[in-house]
Scaffold this motif. Sequence first.
Motif, short mmCIF file in Angstrom:
data_model
loop_
_atom_site.label_atom_id
_atom_site.label_comp_id
_atom_site.label_asym_id
_atom_site.label_seq_id
_atom_site.Cartn_x
_atom_site.Cartn_y
_atom_site.Cartn_z
N ARG A 5 0.86 -1.18 0.00
CA ARG A 5 0.00 0.00 0.00
C ARG A 5 0.90 1.24 0.00
O ARG A 5 1.79 1.38 0.83
N GLY A 69 -3.08 0.43 -4.11
CA GLY A 69 -3.52 -0.58 -3.17
C GLY A 69 -3.79 -1.91 -3.86
O GLY A 69 -3.77 -2.01 -5.09
N TRP A 145 -5.25 0.28 -8.55
CA TRP A 145 -5.34 -1.06 -7.98
C TRP A 145 -5.44 -2.09 -9.12
O TRP A 145 -5.83 -1.74 -10.23
#
Length: 165
Positions: A5, A69, A145
């Motif tokens: 992250r 993420g 992501w």
Amino acid sequence: MDIDRTRRELTLFADYHSFEIRDAHADYDLAAIDDTTADLRRDLISSRDGVVTIGTARRRDVRVVIEIGAEAPGCELASWDHVTEASVEIASGQILVLGGSDSRHSAHHFPVPVGVYRVRTRCAGFGTISADGTDGAEVYRVQIWPGTARRTTVLKRFTGELPRR
């Protein structure tokens, strides 16, 4: 490689009223410049061949928050002026973030596993921009992501008029 992250605040010079999220191996497609320009004027986003170009309201330094993420974040729209999503294939394992006229060498580098990623851009501060483009606090929050390739989409469209200086 797992996805760590990551959250990083950047200041980018939005030359040509834009900045880019790109694969480190993506080449510049000069033949697509007209299509990219039309997409940016209409939707403030364009996605082509390993590059997502984000349109900006002003041609100056802009604040960009990058968040990477492992899964899709929530999608709150109310406090943002304009929200878009696009897909980008990262074949090199490196995401580059750079201003409109920056080089690959001066770009911000983010290591990620090879694959397809979704890129959501939330923009705020458009309503505070004066006619000469000098007021306000324009900010771009870019969330990245792993995902699947899908069409570029405007989730919330800014309905005011942006100065193009």
